[in-house]
Design a protein around this motif. Structure first.
Motif, PDB file in Angstrom:
ATOM      1  N   SER A 177      -3.526  14.039   4.060  1.00 54.68           N
ATOM      2  CA  SER A 177      -2.859  12.750   3.883  1.00 54.68           C
ATOM      3  C   SER A 177      -3.855  11.732   3.361  1.00 54.68           C
ATOM      4  CB  SER A 177      -2.260  12.270   5.211  1.00 54.68           C
ATOM      5  OG  SER A 177      -1.425  11.141   5.012  1.00 54.68           O
ATOM      6  N   VAL A 178      -3.366  10.822   2.538  1.00 54.46           N
ATOM      7  CA  VAL A 178      -4.203   9.779   1.943  1.00 54.46           C
ATOM      8  C   VAL A 178      -3.536   8.428   2.187  1.00 54.46           C
ATOM      9  CG1 VAL A 178      -5.050   8.796  -0.231  1.00 54.46           C
ATOM     10  CG2 VAL A 178      -5.208  11.258   0.168  1.00 54.46           C
ATOM     11  N   PHE A 179      -4.312   7.474   2.671  1.00 54.22           N
ATOM     12  CA  PHE A 179      -3.820   6.107   2.844  1.00 54.22           C
ATOM     13  C   PHE A 179      -4.449   5.226   1.782  1.00 54.22           C
ATOM     14  CE2 PHE A 179      -4.148   1.871   5.028  1.00 54.22           C
ATOM     15  CZ  PHE A 179      -2.799   1.563   4.930  1.00 54.22           C
ATOM     16  N   LEU A 180      -3.605   4.502   1.051  1.00 49.09           N
ATOM     17  CA  LEU A 180      -4.038   3.637  -0.046  1.00 49.09           C
ATOM     18  C   LEU A 180      -3.702   2.184   0.299  1.00 49.09           C
ATOM     19  CD1 LEU A 180      -2.450   5.817  -2.885  1.00 49.09           C
ATOM     20  CD2 LEU A 180      -4.863   5.808  -2.237  1.00 49.09           C
ATOM     21  N   GLU A 186     -13.384   3.660  -2.501  1.00 47.24           N
ATOM     22  CA  GLU A 186     -14.117   3.714  -1.231  1.00 47.24           C
ATOM     23  C   GLU A 186     -13.255   3.274  -0.052  1.00 47.24           C
ATOM     24  OE1 GLU A 186     -17.859   1.757  -1.175  1.00 47.24           O
ATOM     25  OE2 GLU A 186     -18.658   2.847  -2.899  1.00 47.24           O
ATOM     26  N   VAL A 187     -12.305   2.368  -0.290  1.00 48.87           N
ATOM     27  CA  VAL A 187     -11.497   1.842   0.817  1.00 48.87           C
ATOM     28  C   VAL A 187     -10.373   2.783   1.226  1.00 48.87           C
ATOM     29  CG1 VAL A 187     -11.979  -0.563   0.237  1.00 48.87           C
ATOM     30  CG2 VAL A 187      -9.973   0.571  -0.766  1.00 48.87           C
ATOM     31  N   ASP A 188     -10.081   3.782   0.417  1.00 49.46           N
ATOM     32  CA  ASP A 188      -8.998   4.711   0.729  1.00 49.46           C
ATOM     33  C   ASP A 188      -9.431   5.692   1.809  1.00 49.46           C
ATOM     34  OD1 ASP A 188      -7.502   3.498  -1.299  1.00 49.46           O
ATOM     35  OD2 ASP A 188      -8.275   4.880  -2.814  1.00 49.46           O
ATOM     36  N   LEU A 189      -8.475   6.165   2.599  1.00 48.63           N
ATOM     37  CA  LEU A 189      -8.757   7.093   3.690  1.00 48.63           C
ATOM     38  C   LEU A 189      -8.129   8.452   3.414  1.00 48.63           C
ATOM     39  CD1 LEU A 189      -7.987   4.785   6.765  1.00 48.63           C
ATOM     40  CD2 LEU A 189     -10.201   5.187   5.676  1.00 48.63           C
ATOM     41  N   VAL A 190      -8.865   9.511   3.755  1.00 44.57           N
ATOM     42  CA  VAL A 190      -8.359  10.873   3.583  1.00 44.57           C
ATOM     43  C   VAL A 190      -8.402  11.590   4.928  1.00 44.57           C
ATOM     44  CG1 VAL A 190      -8.547  13.043   2.313  1.00 44.57           C
ATOM     45  CG2 VAL A 190      -9.344  10.917   1.265  1.00 44.57           C
ATOM     46  N   GLY A 191      -7.295  12.198   5.314  1.00 37.04           N
ATOM     47  CA  GLY A 191      -7.249  12.935   6.568  1.00 37.04           C
ATOM     48  C   GLY A 191      -6.734  14.349   6.362  1.00 37.04           C
ATOM     49  N   ARG A 192      -7.263  15.268   7.142  1.00 32.60           N
ATOM     50  CA  ARG A 192      -6.676  16.606   7.184  1.00 32.60           C
ATOM     51  C   ARG A 192      -5.751  16.641   8.386  1.00 32.60           C
ATOM     52  NH1 ARG A 192      -9.478  22.480   8.425  1.00 32.60           N
ATOM     53  NH2 ARG A 192      -7.628  23.739   7.929  1.00 32.60           N
ATOM     54  N   MET A 193      -4.460  16.785   8.117  1.00 33.71           N
ATOM     55  CA  MET A 193      -3.464  16.659   9.176  1.00 33.71           C
ATOM     56  C   MET A 193      -3.247  17.965   9.931  1.00 33.71           C
ATOM     57  SD  MET A 193      -3.063  13.536   8.637  1.00 33.71           S
ATOM     58  CE  MET A 193      -1.677  12.963   9.619  1.00 33.71           C
ATOM     59  N   GLY A 194      -3.851  19.032   9.410  1.00 32.19           N
ATOM     60  CA  GLY A 194      -3.700  20.337  10.049  1.00 32.19           C
ATOM     61  C   GLY A 194      -3.415  21.400   9.010  1.00 32.19           C
ATOM     62  N   GLY A 195      -3.989  22.597   9.193  1.00 36.69           N
ATOM     63  CA  GLY A 195      -3.737  23.670   8.250  1.00 36.69           C
ATOM     64  C   GLY A 195      -4.099  23.276   6.835  1.00 36.69           C
ATOM     65  N   GLU A 196      -3.130  23.402   5.935  1.00 36.07           N
ATOM     66  CA  GLU A 196      -3.355  23.057   4.524  1.00 36.07           C
ATOM     67  C   GLU A 196      -2.716  21.724   4.151  1.00 36.07           C
ATOM     68  OE1 GLU A 196       0.139  26.070   4.537  1.00 36.07           O
ATOM     69  OE2 GLU A 196      -1.621  25.594   5.748  1.00 36.07           O
ATOM     70  N   GLU A 197      -2.467  20.868   5.122  1.00 35.29           N
ATOM     71  CA  GLU A 197      -1.846  19.566   4.856  1.00 35.29           C
ATOM     72  C   GLU A 197      -2.878  18.439   4.939  1.00 35.29           C
ATOM     73  OE1 GLU A 197       1.089  16.656   7.218  1.00 35.29           O
ATOM     74  OE2 GLU A 197       2.037  18.571   6.690  1.00 35.29           O
ATOM     75  N   GLY A 254       0.836  -1.183   0.000  1.00 36.64           N
ATOM     76  CA  GLY A 254       0.000   0.000   0.000  1.00 36.64           C
ATOM     77  C   GLY A 254       0.872   1.235   0.000  1.00 36.64           C
ATOM     78  N   ALA A 255       0.272   2.372   0.362  1.00 36.73           N
ATOM     79  CA  ALA A 255       1.034   3.620   0.346  1.00 36.73           C
ATOM     80  C   ALA A 255       0.382   4.667   1.232  1.00 36.73           C
ATOM     81  CB  ALA A 255       1.144   4.155  -1.083  1.00 36.73           C
ATOM     82  N   LEU A 256       1.213   5.585   1.701  1.00 41.37           N
ATOM     83  CA  LEU A 256       0.748   6.758   2.425  1.00 41.37           C
ATOM     84  C   LEU A 256       1.241   7.990   1.681  1.00 41.37           C
ATOM     85  CD1 LEU A 256      -0.646   7.741   5.144  1.00 41.37           C
ATOM     86  CD2 LEU A 256       1.698   8.118   5.954  1.00 41.37           C
ATOM     87  N   LEU A 257       0.311   8.870   1.319  1.00 40.76           N
ATOM     88  CA  LEU A 257       0.650  10.121   0.650  1.00 40.76           C
ATOM     89  C   LEU A 257       0.452  11.279   1.617  1.00 40.76           C
ATOM     90  CD1 LEU A 257      -1.269   9.632  -2.750  1.00 40.76           C
ATOM     91  CD2 LEU A 257       1.089   8.947  -2.192  1.00 40.76           C
TER      92      LEU A 257
END
Length: 207
Positions: A119-122, A106-117, A67-70
Motif C-alpha cells: 500500500s502507498v499513501f500519497l 520522500e513524503v510518501d509512505l510505502v507499507g507491506r500489508m501482508g503476503g504480496e500486497e 491525497g490518496a491511498l493505493l
C-alpha cells in the motif's frame, strides 16, 4: 577525596557512552518493530498508524485535505513461488518494493500489508495527479528484470486507489481502494482502478 574526583570524569563519560548506546539500540528496535524485514517497507501496523495519525492531524489543523491511498497486489504471485520456490518469490517482492519506492516522493509512505500486497499513501496530492503516479508505479514494476534460474519471468501488479479531498480515515480509504483493487483483478489484472471517496464513477480504468 582525590580518588573520587579522579574516577568521576571517566565514569561520567562511560555512563554517557552507555546512555548513547541504549538510545541507539532503542531507535534500532523501534525501526525493527515498524519495518517489514524482507522489503524494508513499513509493516501493516506501522503503516496504518502513520496514515491514521497524519489524517487525524490534517483534519484537526486544516479541516480536511487531499491525497490518496493505493492498494496493490502482485499478479499471479503463487505461480512464482510454485515454479521457482519461495526464495525467488522473496527476491521478486524485494524488487517490486524497490520499484515502488523509486517512483515516489520522500513524503510518501510505502507499507507491506501482508503476503504480496503493498500500500502507498500519497499525502497532499491532487486527484488528477494520482492517476499518473499509479500508472508510473504499474509501468515501473512491469519493467523489472526478473530472471530466476536464468528464466525470464514477467512481473505485474494490479492497483486500486481511493483519493480524497475532504476529511477521511484510513479505514474508509482502505475499504474503497481494496474494492477497486479486486475490480482491477477481475477486469484482467495489470491495471489501475481509481475513485474519489464519496463520489460515483472511477477516475480512471487503465492498463
Amino acid at each position: 577525596m582525590i580518588i573520587p574526583l579522579l574516577i568521576a570524569p571517566p565514569f561520567f563519560l562511560y555512563l554517557l557512552s552507555k546512555l548513547r548506546q541504549l538510545a541507539i539500540a532503542h531507535e534500532q528496535l523501534m525501526v525493527i518493530a515498524s519495518t517489514d524485514g524482507l522489503t524494508s517497507c513499513f509493516n501493516r501496523a506501522a503503516f496504518t498508524t502513520l496514515v491514521d495519525a497524519y489524517l487525524d492531524r490534517v483534519d484537526r489543523q486544516e479541516k480536511g485535505g487531499e491525497g490518496a491511498l493505493l492498494v496493490m497486489d502482485v499478479d499471479h504471485f503463487k505461480n512464482v513461488n510454485d515454479n521457482f520456490g519461495h526464495d525467488m518469490g522473496d527476491e521478486a517482492l524485494k524488487l517490486i518494493a524497490q520499484s515502488i519506492k523509486s517512483t515516489l516522493r520522500e513524503v510518501d509512505l510505502v507499507g507491506r500489508m501482508g503476503g504480496e500486497e503493498f500500500s502507498v499513501f500519497l499525502p497532499g496530492i491532487a486527484p488528477d495527479r494520482v492517476v499518473m503516479v499509479a500508472e508510473r508505479i504499474r509501468e515501473t514494476v512491469k519493467a523489472v528484470n526478473f530472471c530466476p534460474q536464468g528464466i525470464p519471468c514477467n512481473l505485474s501488479i494490479s492497483i486500486g486507489g481511493a483519493t480524497y479531498v475532504r476529511t477521511a480515515s484510513f479505514s474508509e480509504l482502505y475499504k474503497l481502494a481494496d474494492k477497486l483493487l479486486y475490480d482491477a483483478k477481475r477486469q484482467g489484472r495489470d491495471r489501475v482502478e481509481l475513485c474519489q471517496l464519496g463520489s460515483g464513477p472511477p477516475l480512471a480504468a487503465a492498463h
